[in-house]
Design a protein around this motif. Structure first.
Motif, PDB file in Angstrom:
ATOM      1  N   GLN A 167       0.793  -1.205   0.058  1.00 54.50           N
ATOM      2  CA  GLN A 167      -0.063   0.111  -0.017  1.00 54.50           C
ATOM      3  C   GLN A 167       0.833   1.353   0.122  1.00 54.50           C
ATOM      4  OE1 GLN A 167      -3.781   0.127   2.176  1.00 54.50           O
ATOM      5  NE2 GLN A 167      -2.666   1.503   3.531  1.00 54.50           N
ATOM      6  N   THR A 168       0.524   2.287  -0.933  1.00 57.53           N
ATOM      7  CA  THR A 168       1.269   3.433  -0.999  1.00 57.53           C
ATOM      8  C   THR A 168       0.422   4.669  -0.273  1.00 57.53           C
ATOM      9  OG1 THR A 168       0.726   3.989  -3.198  1.00 57.53           O
ATOM     10  CG2 THR A 168       2.673   2.703  -2.925  1.00 57.53           C
ATOM     11  N   TYR A 169       0.647   5.756  -0.239  1.00 59.25           N
ATOM     12  CA  TYR A 169       0.034   6.767   0.662  1.00 59.25           C
ATOM     13  C   TYR A 169       0.016   8.134   0.141  1.00 59.25           C
ATOM     14  CZ  TYR A 169       0.145   3.228   4.293  1.00 59.25           C
ATOM     15  OH  TYR A 169      -0.059   1.843   4.764  1.00 59.25           O
ATOM     16  N   CYS A 170       0.719   8.116  -1.068  1.00 63.41           N
ATOM     17  CA  CYS A 170       0.446   9.517  -1.863  1.00 63.41           C
ATOM     18  C   CYS A 170       0.182   9.210  -3.005  1.00 63.41           C
ATOM     19  CB  CYS A 170       1.966  10.090  -1.735  1.00 63.41           C
ATOM     20  SG  CYS A 170       2.698  10.624  -0.048  1.00 63.41           S
ATOM     21  N   PRO A 171      -0.657  10.485  -3.563  1.00 62.19           N
ATOM     22  CA  PRO A 171      -1.156  10.397  -4.811  1.00 62.19           C
ATOM     23  C   PRO A 171      -0.223  10.203  -6.256  1.00 62.19           C
ATOM     24  CG  PRO A 171      -2.338  12.380  -3.764  1.00 62.19           C
ATOM     25  CD  PRO A 171      -1.111  11.562  -2.953  1.00 62.19           C
ATOM     26  N   GLY A 172      -0.296   9.312  -6.854  1.00 59.22           N
ATOM     27  CA  GLY A 172       0.610   9.027  -8.075  1.00 59.22           C
ATOM     28  C   GLY A 172       1.734   8.247  -7.843  1.00 59.22           C
ATOM     29  N   GLN A 173       1.909   7.918  -6.321  1.00 57.21           N
ATOM     30  CA  GLN A 173       3.067   6.841  -6.041  1.00 57.21           C
ATOM     31  C   GLN A 173       2.861   5.398  -6.733  1.00 57.21           C
ATOM     32  OE1 GLN A 173       3.545   6.001  -1.803  1.00 57.21           O
ATOM     33  NE2 GLN A 173       5.777   6.828  -2.079  1.00 57.21           N
ATOM     34  N   THR A 174       3.691   4.712  -6.999  1.00 58.71           N
ATOM     35  CA  THR A 174       3.468   3.375  -7.603  1.00 58.71           C
ATOM     36  C   THR A 174       4.852   2.632  -7.170  1.00 58.71           C
ATOM     37  OG1 THR A 174       4.821   3.786  -9.632  1.00 58.71           O
ATOM     38  CG2 THR A 174       2.325   4.018  -9.672  1.00 58.71           C
ATOM     39  N   ILE A 175       4.611   1.180  -7.265  1.00 53.05           N
ATOM     40  CA  ILE A 175       5.713   0.687  -6.513  1.00 53.05           C
ATOM     41  C   ILE A 175       6.326   0.099  -8.119  1.00 53.05           C
ATOM     42  CG2 ILE A 175       6.541  -1.571  -5.722  1.00 53.05           C
ATOM     43  CD1 ILE A 175       5.553   0.546  -3.850  1.00 53.05           C
ATOM     44  N   ILE A 176       7.701   0.393  -8.497  1.00 52.08           N
ATOM     45  CA  ILE A 176       8.379  -0.105  -9.434  1.00 52.08           C
ATOM     46  C   ILE A 176       9.211  -1.360  -9.425  1.00 52.08           C
ATOM     47  CG2 ILE A 176       8.164   2.191 -10.618  1.00 52.08           C
ATOM     48  CD1 ILE A 176      11.225   2.553 -10.129  1.00 52.08           C
ATOM     49  N   ASP A 177       9.903  -1.590  -8.115  1.00 47.34           N
ATOM     50  CA  ASP A 177      10.689  -2.603  -8.030  1.00 47.34           C
ATOM     51  C   ASP A 177      10.393  -3.280  -6.686  1.00 47.34           C
ATOM     52  OD1 ASP A 177      12.963  -4.272  -9.045  1.00 47.34           O
ATOM     53  OD2 ASP A 177      14.164  -3.310  -7.545  1.00 47.34           O
ATOM     54  N   LEU A 178      10.579  -4.536  -6.559  1.00 47.93           N
ATOM     55  CA  LEU A 178      10.672  -5.045  -5.260  1.00 47.93           C
ATOM     56  C   LEU A 178      12.022  -5.870  -5.431  1.00 47.93           C
ATOM     57  CD1 LEU A 178       7.016  -6.820  -4.541  1.00 47.93           C
ATOM     58  CD2 LEU A 178       8.293  -4.865  -3.673  1.00 47.93           C
ATOM     59  N   VAL A 179      12.815  -5.538  -4.185  1.00 51.77           N
ATOM     60  CA  VAL A 179      14.084  -6.565  -4.078  1.00 51.77           C
ATOM     61  C   VAL A 179      13.739  -7.645  -3.490  1.00 51.77           C
ATOM     62  CG1 VAL A 179      16.491  -6.414  -3.268  1.00 51.77           C
ATOM     63  CG2 VAL A 179      15.575  -4.158  -4.037  1.00 51.77           C
ATOM     64  N   THR A 180      14.261  -8.945  -3.824  1.00 50.06           N
ATOM     65  CA  THR A 180      13.806 -10.182  -3.277  1.00 50.06           C
ATOM     66  C   THR A 180      15.053 -10.886  -2.867  1.00 50.06           C
ATOM     67  OG1 THR A 180      14.090 -11.199  -5.386  1.00 50.06           O
ATOM     68  CG2 THR A 180      11.888 -10.222  -4.759  1.00 50.06           C
ATOM     69  N   SER A 181      14.990 -11.755  -1.874  1.00 50.69           N
ATOM     70  CA  SER A 181      15.929 -12.708  -1.627  1.00 50.69           C
ATOM     71  C   SER A 181      15.148 -14.041  -1.611  1.00 50.69           C
ATOM     72  CB  SER A 181      17.008 -12.661  -0.434  1.00 50.69           C
ATOM     73  OG  SER A 181      17.819 -13.464  -0.087  1.00 50.69           O
ATOM     74  N   SER A 182      15.031 -14.910  -2.478  1.00 51.29           N
ATOM     75  CA  SER A 182      14.242 -16.182  -2.296  1.00 51.29           C
ATOM     76  C   SER A 182      14.702 -17.352  -2.490  1.00 51.29           C
ATOM     77  CB  SER A 182      13.195 -15.863  -3.806  1.00 51.29           C
ATOM     78  OG  SER A 182      12.678 -14.605  -3.808  1.00 51.29           O
ATOM     79  N   PRO A 183      13.893 -18.409  -1.766  1.00 48.85           N
ATOM     80  CA  PRO A 183      14.335 -19.815  -2.272  1.00 48.85           C
ATOM     81  C   PRO A 183      14.595 -19.859  -3.931  1.00 48.85           C
ATOM     82  CG  PRO A 183      12.420 -19.751  -0.770  1.00 48.85           C
ATOM     83  CD  PRO A 183      12.515 -18.381  -1.393  1.00 48.85           C
ATOM     84  N   TYR A 184      15.494 -20.813  -4.215  1.00 48.06           N
ATOM     85  CA  TYR A 184      15.722 -21.088  -5.634  1.00 48.06           C
ATOM     86  C   TYR A 184      14.250 -21.876  -5.967  1.00 48.06           C
ATOM     87  CZ  TYR A 184      17.774 -25.696  -4.697  1.00 48.06           C
ATOM     88  OH  TYR A 184      17.973 -27.002  -4.514  1.00 48.06           O
ATOM     89  N   GLY A 185      13.952 -21.507  -7.171  1.00 47.16           N
ATOM     90  CA  GLY A 185      12.610 -22.129  -7.452  1.00 47.16           C
ATOM     91  C   GLY A 185      11.569 -21.195  -7.527  1.00 47.16           C
ATOM     92  N   MET A 186      11.499 -20.326  -6.777  1.00 49.34           N
ATOM     93  CA  MET A 186      10.431 -19.240  -6.729  1.00 49.34           C
ATOM     94  C   MET A 186      10.503 -18.106  -7.769  1.00 49.34           C
ATOM     95  SD  MET A 186       9.286 -16.515  -3.555  1.00 49.34           S
ATOM     96  CE  MET A 186       8.541 -18.078  -2.657  1.00 49.34           C
TER      97      MET A 186
END
Length: 355
Positions: free
Chosen positions: A324-343
């Motif tokens: 969830q973002t809290y300002c007008p026009g704000q979007t999520i452009i990237d998520l940094v991940t550290s995942s199990p392999y295969g995900m």
């Protein structure tokens, strides 16, 4: 209107093929017995390694990882061929004298210019005598150059594997931990950052400390961090009991290396730890842009932040991360991940207009 963004994660295990890689950005080494009961003079140990590499490194010969490498399980073949070696007290064990490969199976690839990370993990099963009490480690060169302290210097990431029976008669499991390859924080703002730690031996006392180079003093009897020992800014504090860092990043557009050891004690009166797990990772400091939202996005939805999700073996899992973002026009452009392999990681969708 508050904006909500979604990302779907799917687990699918597949085969792998070979690439090359180097230039260190951190990692984790841990282990556990497949059976913690004593059934003879040896036991099977599941050794876990996770490392992060600079995606743009020239040793990749121009190849840039993508989500496709996560899907097919590309092997990150390190140049030169690298191994996790026994460093101390090696005669107590039959740990391979040639070491254990550190060639990871791709789990994450991030092309964000501030991250540029190629990450992977590897599980290796070893049969070792219960007399084993060794320090294992991966040492080489070099860390990325744009570090606040330690840029371009060598690395050392070491783990203590002690299979001596615990006071309760079982074989110990080391603590486990996880991290993103790089965490971004605003410059010149007081930060509280929690490093997650847990242990399969639920009653153990876990303590977190700085990695250090004092091989005559630390439990590993080895230099644990080379160029990035105490590489965080002056004034940084570490609370051992919950592995909480508090700090201020003074300079923007630069990375800060953090090197820690997580150690398990049988109880609060135990004078020595039973194992020592390294975790090394990066922070990055940025200047807040003009007009930037004053409230950071937050993870909402079915799974709370830092949720631990149990998954049956051999069953595909689909998860949605809702932000969830809290300002007008704000979007999520990237998520940094550290995942199990295969995900696998889907593209980000932004169903709200943000207005």
């Amino acid at each position: 209107m508050e904006q909500v963004s979604y990302r779907v994660l799917s687990i699918l295990f597949t085969l792998c093929y070979v690439l090359d890689g180097s230039h260190f950005r951190g990692g984790i080494i841990s282990w556990r017995p497949l059976n913690n009961s004593v059934t003879g003079t040896t036991t099977q140990i599941l050794l876990h390694q996770r490392y992060f590499w600079w995606r743009m490194y020239s040793g990749f010969s121009g190849y840039l990882c993508t989500e496709h490498d996560v899907v097919v399980g590309t092997l990150i073949n390190i140049i030169p061929a690298a191994t996790l070696m026994c460093l101390r007290n090696c005669t107590s064990s039959t740990y391979p004298s040639s070491g254990v490969t550190v060639n990871m199976i791709t789990s994450d690839c991030d092309s964000n210019p501030l991250i540029e990370s190629w990450g992977g993990e590897l599980y290796t099963t070893l049969t070792l005598p219960i007399t084993t009490s060794i320090t294992i480690g991966y040492t080489s060169s070099a860390w990325l150059t744009a570090l606040y302290i330690g840029g371009g210097q060598g690395w050392s990431i070491v783990n203590r594997m002690n299979l001596a029976l615990r006071p309760d008669g079982y074989i110990n499991s080391s603590p486990v931990t996880t991290t993103l390859p790089c965490i971004l924080y605003q410059r010149n703002v007081s930060i509280v950052h929690v490093v997650q730690m847990a242990d399969n031996d639920a009653t153990d006392t876990l303590l977190c400390r700085w990695s250090n180079s004092n091989s005559s003093y630390n439990y590993n009897q080895n230099d644990e961090c080379v160029g990035v020992c105490k590489a965080m800014p002056a004034g940084t504090t570490l609370t051992a009991s919950n592995c909480t860092l508090q700090f201020i990043l003074p300079n923007a557009s630069i990375y800060y290396a953090c090197a820690l050891q997580i150690e398990d004690y049988y109880d609060t009166t135990s004078p020595h730890p039973m194992s020592s797990v390294p975790i090394q990772f990066l922070f990055y400091a940025y200047n807040k842009g003009a007009g930037a939202c004053t409230t950071a996005p937050s993870i909402i939805g079915v799974r709370p932040n830092r949720a631990c999700i149990g998954v049956p073996v051999g069953v595909q899992l689909n998860e949605t991360v809702e932000i969830q973002t809290y300002c007008p026009g704000q979007t999520i452009i990237d998520l940094v991940t550290s995942s199990p392999y295969g995900m696998q990681h889907s593209a980000i969708s932004n169903p709200s207009t943000g207005k």
